[in-house]
Design a protein around this motif. Structure first.
Motif, short mmCIF file in Angstrom:
data_model
loop_
_atom_site.label_atom_id
_atom_site.label_comp_id
_atom_site.label_asym_id
_atom_site.label_seq_id
_atom_site.Cartn_x
_atom_site.Cartn_y
_atom_site.Cartn_z
N GLU A 1 3.84 8.97 -5.66
CA GLU A 1 4.43 7.78 -6.30
C GLU A 1 3.92 6.51 -5.63
OE1 GLU A 1 8.89 6.19 -7.63
OE2 GLU A 1 8.67 8.02 -6.44
N ALA A 2 3.76 6.57 -4.31
CA ALA A 2 3.21 5.43 -3.57
C ALA A 2 1.77 5.15 -4.00
CB ALA A 2 3.28 5.70 -2.07
N GLU A 3 0.98 6.22 -4.16
CA GLU A 3 -0.40 6.06 -4.59
C GLU A 3 -0.47 5.40 -5.97
OE1 GLU A 3 -3.54 8.27 -2.67
OE2 GLU A 3 -2.39 6.56 -1.92
N LEU A 4 0.42 5.81 -6.85
CA LEU A 4 0.46 5.23 -8.19
C LEU A 4 0.80 3.74 -8.13
CD1 LEU A 4 0.28 5.85 -11.24
CD2 LEU A 4 2.73 6.32 -11.20
N ALA A 5 1.77 3.38 -7.27
CA ALA A 5 2.14 1.97 -7.13
C ALA A 5 1.03 1.16 -6.49
CB ALA A 5 3.43 1.86 -6.31
N LYS B 1 -2.65 5.42 4.94
CA LYS B 1 -2.50 4.34 3.98
C LYS B 1 -1.75 3.16 4.60
CE LYS B 1 -4.81 6.45 0.93
NZ LYS B 1 -4.49 6.56 -0.48
N LEU B 2 -0.75 3.45 5.43
CA LEU B 2 -0.03 2.37 6.11
C LEU B 2 -0.95 1.62 7.06
CD1 LEU B 2 3.34 4.19 6.89
CD2 LEU B 2 3.01 2.29 5.29
N GLU C 1 -8.38 12.15 8.77
CA GLU C 1 -8.96 10.85 8.45
C GLU C 1 -8.46 9.78 9.43
OE1 GLU C 1 -7.40 12.22 5.04
OE2 GLU C 1 -8.93 11.43 3.68
N CYS C 2 -7.22 9.92 9.90
CA CYS C 2 -6.71 9.00 10.92
C CYS C 2 -7.49 9.16 12.22
CB CYS C 2 -5.22 9.25 11.17
SG CYS C 2 -4.13 8.56 9.91
N VAL C 3 -7.91 10.39 12.51
CA VAL C 3 -8.73 10.63 13.71
C VAL C 3 -10.05 9.87 13.58
CG1 VAL C 3 -9.92 12.38 15.07
CG2 VAL C 3 -7.67 12.88 14.09
N ALA C 4 -10.66 9.90 12.39
CA ALA C 4 -11.91 9.17 12.18
C ALA C 4 -11.71 7.67 12.32
CB ALA C 4 -12.47 9.50 10.79
N GLU D 1 -1.95 1.95 16.04
CA GLU D 1 -0.81 2.82 16.35
C GLU D 1 -0.43 3.70 15.16
OE1 GLU D 1 0.43 3.41 19.27
OE2 GLU D 1 -1.08 2.02 20.05
N LEU D 2 -0.58 3.17 13.96
CA LEU D 2 -0.31 3.98 12.77
C LEU D 2 -1.33 5.10 12.63
CD1 LEU D 2 0.65 1.11 10.32
CD2 LEU D 2 2.16 3.00 10.98
N PHE D 3 -2.61 4.78 12.87
CA PHE D 3 -3.64 5.82 12.84
C PHE D 3 -3.39 6.86 13.93
CE2 PHE D 3 -6.58 2.34 11.05
CZ PHE D 3 -6.28 2.70 9.75
N ARG D 4 -2.95 6.40 15.09
CA ARG D 4 -2.65 7.33 16.18
C ARG D 4 -1.51 8.27 15.78
NH1 ARG D 4 -3.27 6.75 21.80
NH2 ARG D 4 -3.46 4.47 21.66
N ALA D 5 -0.48 7.72 15.14
CA ALA D 5 0.65 8.54 14.70
C ALA D 5 0.18 9.55 13.64
CB ALA D 5 1.75 7.65 14.13
#
Length: 284
Positions: A119-123, A155-156, A180-183, A168-172
């Protein structure tokens, strides 16, 4: 007679009351792309192994009024999962009602979280009939992240304007299993001259499940370009070799689109990427 296989249920990303029941010899997660029709994108809501999948599928389809062949039908996800769980051998024995209910609630929680992410992706992206709503998308991504969807952190991080908070969001997300967050962490480390941190992250990303890296060849190219620009040797050649075809198809397609649109400057950039890929990465 035993007929071992996986049963699965898909839920439509567009219309949540549209379900698809099916069976496969391998885990459906390995065939997610093939299970998603281009006109009706969907999410794998539940999958489990059944020693006698034929009987379990027939009983489940009969209870739900579903087609005997994989096809979308109108149904309620909670009902579908309840019926599928009831067909599990360990749940057919007496005295298993409490465990059955706990498993059902756990599966529904995961499905709800994935539905929130969709739903978030759609928005966020919008469609011809649904306008973009970044503020609503942000709130939904946050809910999905709290509910255990690792990619929501990615995405955040993209939406965060403060680079320290984005890091920090990518780390989480990386801690929760989002490759993908690791990249993204690797790219951030490299941008700040922290070569050791970047290499640790690239090693983790490039040696992760192959399908993830193949879906995002831009990350593999980011590693390759970074090594070349810093004058450092290219490592992970075996892994990059396995991704070479996906990278060439991706950037070759972009170059062709640019030529069709008469954007020769951008086409030349992509051609340069293709030359580097051909030069630096050995054939599989």
């Amino acid at each position: 007679m035993n007929d071992p296989a996986f049963l699965y249920v898909l839920i439509s990303s567009v219309t949540p009351d549209r379900l698809c029941l099916g069976r496969l010899d391998e885990h459906p997660r390995q065939h997610a792309a093939a299970l998603t029709a281009p006109w009706e994108s969907c999410v794998l809501a539940y999958a489990a192994f059944y020693p006698d999948a034929g009987a379990a599928f027939a009983a489940t389809a009969a209870r739900l009024g579903a087609p005997q062949e994989p096809a979308f039908f109108d149904g309620v996800l909670a009902d579908a999962i309840e019926v599928m769980l009831a067909q599990r051998p360990e749940n057919l024995a007496p005295g298993t009602a409490a465990r059955h209910e706990n498993e059902r609630q756990a599966v529904l929680a995961v499905a709800d979280a994935r539905a929130t992410f969709d739903e978030a992706e759609l928005a966020y992206y919008g469609t011809r009939s649904v306008p973009k709503d970044p503020r609503r998308a942000l709130a939904l991504y946050e809910t999905a992240a709290r509910s255990g969807v690792p990619k929501a952190y990615l995405k955040l991080g993209f939406m965060e304007t403060d680079r320290h908070k984005a890091f920090e969001l990518f780390r989480a997300g990386a801690m929760h299993g989002c490759d993908e967050c690791v990249a993204e962490l690797a790219i951030a480390f490299a941008a700040h001259g922290e070569a050791a941190g970047a290499e640790r992250c690239w090693t983790r990303y490039l040696t992760a499940v192959g399908s993830v890296a193949a879906e995002r060849p831009a990350y593999a190219l980011a590693y390759l370009r970074g090594q070349i620009e810093r004058g450092e040797s290219v490592q992970h050649r075996e892994r990059l070799s396995a991704l070479k075809g996906a990278m060439q198809r991706y950037y070759g397609g972009l170059a062709n689109v640019c030529r069709l649109e008469r954007d020769s400057a951008l086409a030349a950039v992509f051609d340069g990427y293709l030359a580097a890929i051909a030069r630096e990465i050995p054939d599989p």
